[in-house]
Every structure is written in structure tokens, then in C-alpha cells.
Design an enzyme around this catalytic site. Structure first.
Site, PDB file in Angstrom:
ATOM      1  CD  GLN A  83     -31.313  -6.224   5.920  1.00  0.00           C
ATOM      2  OE1 GLN A  83     -31.457  -7.027   4.999  1.00  0.00           O
ATOM      3  NE2 GLN A  83     -32.212  -6.102   6.887  1.00  0.00           N
ATOM      4  NE  ARG A 103     -29.499  -3.042   9.189  1.00  0.00           N
ATOM      5  CZ  ARG A 103     -28.242  -3.412   9.331  1.00  0.00           C
ATOM      6  NH1 ARG A 103     -27.252  -2.513   9.244  1.00  0.00           N
ATOM      7  NH2 ARG A 103     -27.926  -4.647   9.575  1.00  0.00           N
ATOM      8  CG  ASP A 137     -30.562  -9.265  15.251  1.00  0.00           C
ATOM      9  OD1 ASP A 137     -30.005  -9.772  14.275  1.00  0.00           O
ATOM     10  OD2 ASP A 137     -30.862  -8.056  15.316  1.00  0.00           O
TER      11      ASP A 137
HETATM   12  O1  MRU Z   1     -33.201  -6.326  10.379  1.00  0.00           O
HETATM   13  P1  MRU Z   1     -31.819  -5.812  10.663  1.00  0.00           P
HETATM   14  O2  MRU Z   1     -31.160  -5.214   9.476  1.00  0.00           O
HETATM   15  O3  MRU Z   1     -31.804  -4.907  11.870  1.00  0.00           O
HETATM   16  O4  MRU Z   1     -31.008  -7.121  11.049  1.00  0.00           O
HETATM   17  C1  MRU Z   1     -29.661  -6.997  11.420  1.00  0.00           C
HETATM   18  C2  MRU Z   1     -28.978  -8.296  11.623  1.00  0.00           C
HETATM   19  O5  MRU Z   1     -29.560  -9.350  11.503  1.00  0.00           O
HETATM   20  C3  MRU Z   1     -27.532  -8.231  12.039  1.00  0.00           C
HETATM   21  O6  MRU Z   1     -26.838  -9.333  11.548  1.00  0.00           O
HETATM   22  C4  MRU Z   1     -27.470  -8.242  13.568  1.00  0.00           C
HETATM   23  O7  MRU Z   1     -28.262  -7.222  14.097  1.00  0.00           O
HETATM   24  C5  MRU Z   1     -26.102  -8.123  14.076  1.00  0.00           C
HETATM   25  S1  MRU Z   1     -25.547  -6.469  13.948  1.00  0.00           S
HETATM   26  C6  MRU Z   1     -24.009  -6.288  14.547  1.00  0.00           C
END
Ligand code: MRU
Length: 356
Positions: free
Chosen positions: A202, A52, A243
Site C-alpha cells: 500500500q 480499502r 483501523d
Molecule cells: O488493508 P488495508 O489497506 O485496508 O489497511 C489500511 C490501513 O491499515 C490504514 O492505515 C488504516 O485503514 C487507516 S486509513 C485512514
């Protein structure tokens, strides 16, 4: 490898036969690598967040598409391309928000299309090279983000972060955590506050793990504690990842980021979004154009609890991301430097000129 980055998040194995990922659903309790060869397992890994973070899922999907290409037994380019495109579309359907997924898959498809006159084994080799390039570029880009971000910080600063935008979300260094990793390597003593990041934790599971493994001593807080920690004067900067960044600077990131940005504005704390230009989406004019992933209600009602914690049948709203309005962002830290408002202009300039 330095102490800061002991684990490899995503890679193609040496023989180019499998996608190797660190299974992030098992962290922090178990450090388990998965060796994935089948398309359904790769798609599942992305959907379930075993891999992820925006850059990491882009890199994983690129490796996945190479593995799909490698296994295609076709007589001619058109037959090959039809199956490659089906594999690409299936990988693209795994998660909707992080633009890196679509960028990486488009890059792979473009390599195949641009070399359609070549023999199929040659096209497959070129696809492997492109997947490796995507992995390697990400590491270099994240390091550059780290250097630019570190220039915004001072030794001893209190830094708050949300979700995980570290090396577990990229191929190396991370984005929001890259300045912290580089600072730690150079002897900076930051006071790090990590939002736990409901509902998938996370922050608690991944950022706290990553920073502890790097020898830092982060302080974990519940998301609803950020306000009082900021009010106490212990936070000098907020660093978050992204993202998808819209053309006007609106930044889509893990749910809860918007609230952190509003609090930072209230308390006069600089709020920085650390983001590679591969996460920019010029086709999204504002944050309203960014698709927000909705995830399963069980992530809120029962996941992590020994028994269900909400009445059966209760309606649940579980958006995985929110959009931070560009007005709340102090600076956008890219591999080319720190962008400042007005973001429409600075984003256009960096997309046109890059580091020049
Ligand atoms: O749902 P996830 O864990 O994939 O979300 C990740 C995030 O929101 C991060 O902050 C984002 O991808 C930036 S990663 C360098």
C-alpha cells in the site's frame, strides 16, 4: 479540486444508482473507476481491497447497504428489514478488523429501525441521506485531523509513514496524510519517507502514487530500511493511520506499524496515530480484543513476483494488521484535537465531550 486530491476514492453516483470507487488494485499503473451496483460486486471490492482503508470501507459499505435497500421489493417493514439485515450481515463479513465498517452499517440499520413507521420509499430516501452523510462527515473529519496534525509539524521536517492512510483510504484528505496534504497546499517542504508496506505494498503503490500526484517528492523505502533512515536523523515524526483504537489507546493498524513504533521510540522520534473517533472501539478494552484479519498465503509467496518466490507447501503466517501498544504512541490525532497519555482518560473524555 486541488492538485493534492485529484481522484475520488468512494462515492454514490449522482442518481444514487451505483457505488463508484477508484479500483486500488490497479494503481499506480492504471487509474480505473468502477461503477458497482450488485451486492456481490460491492462485497468483492471490499474483500479484494479494490476499496480499502478503514473510513473508505465504512463509506463504501454504507452506500452498498443503501443500494441493497433500494432494490428490496417488500410488502411491509418486517419483510423489508429481514432482507436489509441479510444484506448488512453479508457486507459486515467482508473484512473483520476496521471498526468503521461495522459502525457505518450499524448507523444505516439504526436509521431504518428508527423510522419503521414510515413508508418504505421514505425509509429508502433516509438511508440514501445517511450514506451521503457518512461520506461527507468523513471528509470534514479528515480535514480537522489534518489541521491538528499539521500543528505538530515544522516546515522541512522528515516524516515517515506506513501503509496508506491518505485520501485513497478515506473520502478526502486521509488521516495520517491529511497534515501532509494541508501542509503541501500551504507551501511546507516536508521530506517524506514512505514504507513500501509488505505484503500488499500500500505504501509503494498507493501512498507514493498519492503523494507524487499531489506534487510532493516522496522517498520510497523497503520496510526493513526504516531503522537506518531513522538512525541517520532524517525523520522528525512518524504519522500512521488506524483501523481500530482500543479504549486504552492500543492502536491496530497495517502489519508493520508496531515495528515502526518500536524503532521510533528507540530513536526518540514522536510517533503519532491519526484517527477519527469513528475508528474508536470502546468495546475493545485493549488491543488483545481486536480481531486481526488473516489473509491468503499467496500474498506473500507469489503476488507481485513473476514466479513464485517460496517453496510450495511452506507454512505462511499473513496477519494483515498488528497492534501498537499505547505506551509507544506520542499522541493520538483526532478531529477534536491531539490526545495525550494517559489515553484511557483522554479517550473517555473525547468520547464524552467531543470537541467541547
Ligand atoms: O488493508 P488495508 O489497506 O485496508 O489497511 C489500511 C490501513 O491499515 C490504514 O492505515 C488504516 O485503514 C487507516 S486509513 C485512514
Amino acid at each position: 479540486m486541488t492538485k493534492s486530491m485529484q481522484y475520488e476514492t468512494v462515492a454514490l453516483d449522482d442518481d444514487g444508482d451505483a457505488l463508484v470507487i477508484l479500483d486500488q488494485t490497479k494503481l499506480p499503473g492504471e487509474v480505473v473507476s468502477l461503477r458497482l451496483t450488485r451486492q456481490e460486486d460491492i462485497r468483492r471490492a471490499i474483500r479484494l481491497l479494490q476499496v480499502r482503508g478503514a473510513p473508505a470501507i465504512g463509506a463504501a459499505a454504507a452506500c452498498g447497504l443503501y443500494l441493497a435497500a433500494k432494490s428490496i421489493d417488500a410488502d411491509d417493514y418486517d419483510a423489508f428489514y429481514e432482507r436489509l439485515k441479510a444484506a448488512k450481515d453479508a457486507l459486515a463479513a467482508t473484512r473483520p478488523t476496521a471498526v468503521n465498517l461495522f459502525r457505518a452499517l450499524d448507523r444505516m440499520e439504526n436509521v431504518a429501525s428508527a423510522h419503521r413507521e414510515q413508508a418504505l420509499p421514505r425509509i429508502k430516501t433516509l438511508l440514501r441521506d445517511e450514506a451521503i452523510r457518512i461520506l461527507e462527515e468523513d471528509a470534514a473529519v479528515c480535514r480537522a485531523i489534518g489541521e491538528h496534525g499539521l500543528g505538530l509539524l515544522r516546515d522541512g521536517d522528515g516524516i515517515l509513514t506506513h501503509c496508506n492512510a491518505g485520501y485513497l483510504a478515506t473520502t478526502r484528505y486521509g488521516t495520517a496524510l491529511a497534515p501532509i496534504h494541508l501542509g503541501l497546499e500551504r507551501g511546507y517542504r516536508f521530506k517524506l519517507f514512505v514504507d513500501e508496506t509488505r505484503p500488499l505494498l500500500q505504501g509503494a503503490r498507493l501512498t507514493a502514487f498519492e503523494l507524487c500526484a499531489a506534487g510532493a517528492e516522496p522517498t520510497l523505502i523497503c520496510d526493513n530500511m526504516a531503522a537506518c533512515v531513522m538512525k541517520s536523523g532524517r525523520v522528525q515524526a512518524v504519522l500512521v493511520g488506524c483501523d481500530r483504537l482500543a479504549a486504552n489507546g492500543d492502536a491496530c493498524n497495517k502489519i508493520g506499524t508496531l515495528g515502526v513504533a518500536i524503532l521510533a521510540k528507540h530513536y526518540g522520534i514522536p510517533f503519532y496515530v491519526c484517527v477519527p473517533t469513528s475508528t474508536f472501539d470502546p468495546r475493545a478494552a485493549t488491543g488483545d480484543d481486536i480481531p486481526i484479519e488473516q489473509r491468503a498465503p499467496e500474498e506473500i509467496t507469489e503476488m507481485w513476483y513473476e514466479k513464485r518466490m517460496a517453496p510450495r507447501g511452506v507454512r505462511v503466517y499473513n496477519p494483515a494488521f498488528d497492534v501498537t501498544d499505547h505506551e509507544l504512541i506520542t499522541g493520538i490525532v483526532t478531529e477534536h484535537g491531539v490526545l495525550r497519555p494517559p489515553y484511557g482518560e483522554s479517550i473517555r473524555r473525547v468520547m464524552r465531550d467531543g470537541g467541547a
